[in-house]
Design a protein around this motif. Structure first.
Motif, short mmCIF file in Angstrom:
data_model
loop_
_atom_site.label_atom_id
_atom_site.label_comp_id
_atom_site.label_asym_id
_atom_site.label_seq_id
_atom_site.Cartn_x
_atom_site.Cartn_y
_atom_site.Cartn_z
N PHE A 26 12.67 -4.23 -2.78
CA PHE A 26 11.29 -3.77 -2.72
C PHE A 26 11.05 -3.08 -1.38
O PHE A 26 11.37 -3.63 -0.33
CB PHE A 26 10.32 -4.94 -2.88
CG PHE A 26 8.89 -4.59 -2.62
CD1 PHE A 26 8.15 -3.93 -3.58
CD2 PHE A 26 8.30 -4.91 -1.41
CE1 PHE A 26 6.82 -3.60 -3.34
CE2 PHE A 26 6.98 -4.58 -1.15
CZ PHE A 26 6.24 -3.93 -2.13
N THR A 27 10.47 -1.88 -1.41
CA THR A 27 10.21 -1.18 -0.16
C THR A 27 8.72 -1.07 0.16
O THR A 27 8.35 -1.02 1.32
CB THR A 27 10.82 0.23 -0.16
OG1 THR A 27 10.35 0.93 -1.31
CG2 THR A 27 12.33 0.15 -0.17
N GLY A 28 7.88 -1.02 -0.86
CA GLY A 28 6.45 -0.94 -0.59
C GLY A 28 5.68 -0.34 -1.74
O GLY A 28 6.25 0.12 -2.71
N TYR A 29 4.36 -0.40 -1.61
CA TYR A 29 3.49 0.22 -2.61
C TYR A 29 2.22 0.71 -1.92
O TYR A 29 1.91 0.31 -0.81
CB TYR A 29 3.17 -0.73 -3.76
CG TYR A 29 2.35 -1.94 -3.39
CD1 TYR A 29 0.96 -1.89 -3.39
CD2 TYR A 29 2.96 -3.14 -3.07
CE1 TYR A 29 0.20 -3.01 -3.06
CE2 TYR A 29 2.22 -4.26 -2.74
CZ TYR A 29 0.84 -4.19 -2.74
OH TYR A 29 0.10 -5.29 -2.42
N ALA A 30 1.55 1.61 -2.60
CA ALA A 30 0.28 2.14 -2.10
C ALA A 30 -0.76 1.99 -3.18
O ALA A 30 -0.46 2.12 -4.37
CB ALA A 30 0.44 3.61 -1.73
N HIS A 31 -1.97 1.70 -2.78
CA HIS A 31 -3.09 1.70 -3.72
C HIS A 31 -4.39 1.95 -2.95
O HIS A 31 -4.45 1.80 -1.74
CB HIS A 31 -3.14 0.42 -4.55
CG HIS A 31 -3.69 -0.77 -3.84
ND1 HIS A 31 -2.93 -1.59 -3.05
CD2 HIS A 31 -4.94 -1.29 -3.82
CE1 HIS A 31 -3.68 -2.55 -2.56
NE2 HIS A 31 -4.90 -2.40 -3.01
N ARG A 32 -5.37 2.37 -3.70
CA ARG A 32 -6.69 2.62 -3.11
C ARG A 32 -7.49 1.34 -3.17
O ARG A 32 -7.51 0.65 -4.18
CB ARG A 32 -7.41 3.71 -3.89
CG ARG A 32 -6.69 5.02 -3.80
CD ARG A 32 -7.58 6.07 -3.19
NE ARG A 32 -6.86 7.32 -3.13
CZ ARG A 32 -6.64 7.97 -2.00
NH1 ARG A 32 -7.09 7.49 -0.88
NH2 ARG A 32 -5.98 9.09 -2.00
N ARG A 60 2.57 11.19 -1.92
CA ARG A 60 2.31 11.08 -3.36
C ARG A 60 0.85 10.76 -3.61
O ARG A 60 0.21 11.37 -4.46
CB ARG A 60 3.21 10.00 -3.96
CG ARG A 60 3.01 9.73 -5.44
CD ARG A 60 3.30 10.95 -6.34
NE ARG A 60 4.69 11.26 -6.42
CZ ARG A 60 5.52 10.85 -7.36
NH1 ARG A 60 5.07 10.11 -8.34
NH2 ARG A 60 6.79 11.19 -7.33
N ALA A 61 0.29 9.83 -2.84
CA ALA A 61 -1.10 9.43 -3.04
C ALA A 61 -2.08 10.57 -2.75
O ALA A 61 -3.12 10.66 -3.38
CB ALA A 61 -1.43 8.23 -2.15
N LEU A 62 -1.70 11.46 -1.82
CA LEU A 62 -2.59 12.56 -1.46
C LEU A 62 -2.27 13.85 -2.20
O LEU A 62 -2.90 14.88 -1.97
CB LEU A 62 -2.53 12.80 0.05
CG LEU A 62 -2.99 11.63 0.92
CD1 LEU A 62 -2.83 11.97 2.40
CD2 LEU A 62 -4.42 11.24 0.60
N GLY A 63 -1.27 13.80 -3.08
CA GLY A 63 -0.93 14.98 -3.87
C GLY A 63 -0.18 16.05 -3.09
O GLY A 63 -0.21 17.22 -3.46
N THR A 76 7.58 5.46 -7.92
CA THR A 76 7.12 5.31 -9.30
C THR A 76 5.62 5.14 -9.27
O THR A 76 5.09 4.34 -8.51
CB THR A 76 7.77 4.07 -9.95
OG1 THR A 76 9.20 4.22 -9.89
CG2 THR A 76 7.33 3.92 -11.39
N CYS A 77 4.93 5.91 -10.08
CA CYS A 77 3.47 5.81 -10.16
C CYS A 77 3.08 4.96 -11.36
O CYS A 77 3.56 5.21 -12.47
CB CYS A 77 2.85 7.20 -10.29
SG CYS A 77 3.04 8.18 -8.83
N LEU A 78 2.23 4.02 -11.12
CA LEU A 78 1.69 3.16 -12.18
C LEU A 78 0.19 3.34 -12.20
O LEU A 78 -0.45 3.33 -11.15
CB LEU A 78 2.01 1.69 -11.91
CG LEU A 78 3.50 1.35 -11.71
CD1 LEU A 78 3.66 -0.10 -11.28
CD2 LEU A 78 4.27 1.62 -12.98
N ALA A 79 -0.37 3.52 -13.36
CA ALA A 79 -1.81 3.69 -13.48
C ALA A 79 -2.42 2.42 -14.07
O ALA A 79 -1.85 1.80 -14.95
CB ALA A 79 -2.13 4.89 -14.39
#
Length: 81
Positions: A26-32, A60-63, A76-79
């Motif tokens: 596991f390296t990390g994740y981002a979320h709002r 990725r989060a900022l496009g 990997t993007c999860l919605a």
């Protein structure tokens, strides 16, 4: 995206915290969270890995178009449903 990571985080109002996930793969994740971008990264992560993965997640989060991460890393993007 070549700005030093601490400065980049401050300029973009991104919070980086230690994740409770400690598995080596596991390296990390981002979320709002409340409109703010939060990065959760594995504790004890090598500095270069943390820097590269954090930038990839922010991009990725900022496009922002980013070059792919080297193997074995991937974003990997999860919605939310």
């Amino acid at each position: 995206m070549d700005t030093p990571l601490p400065q980049l985080l401050a300029e973009l109002d991104v919070e980086l915290v230690e994740s409770e996930i400690t598995e080596r793969g596991f390296t990390g994740y981002a979320h709002r969270e409340g409109g703010r971008l939060l990065l959760a990264m594995r504790p004890g992560q090598p500095a270069l890995e943390r820097d590269c993965v954090a930038r990839a997640l922010i991009g990725r989060a900022l496009g922002v178009t980013m070059p792919p991460l080297p193997a074995p890393y991937k974003v990997t993007c999860l919605a939310a449903a």
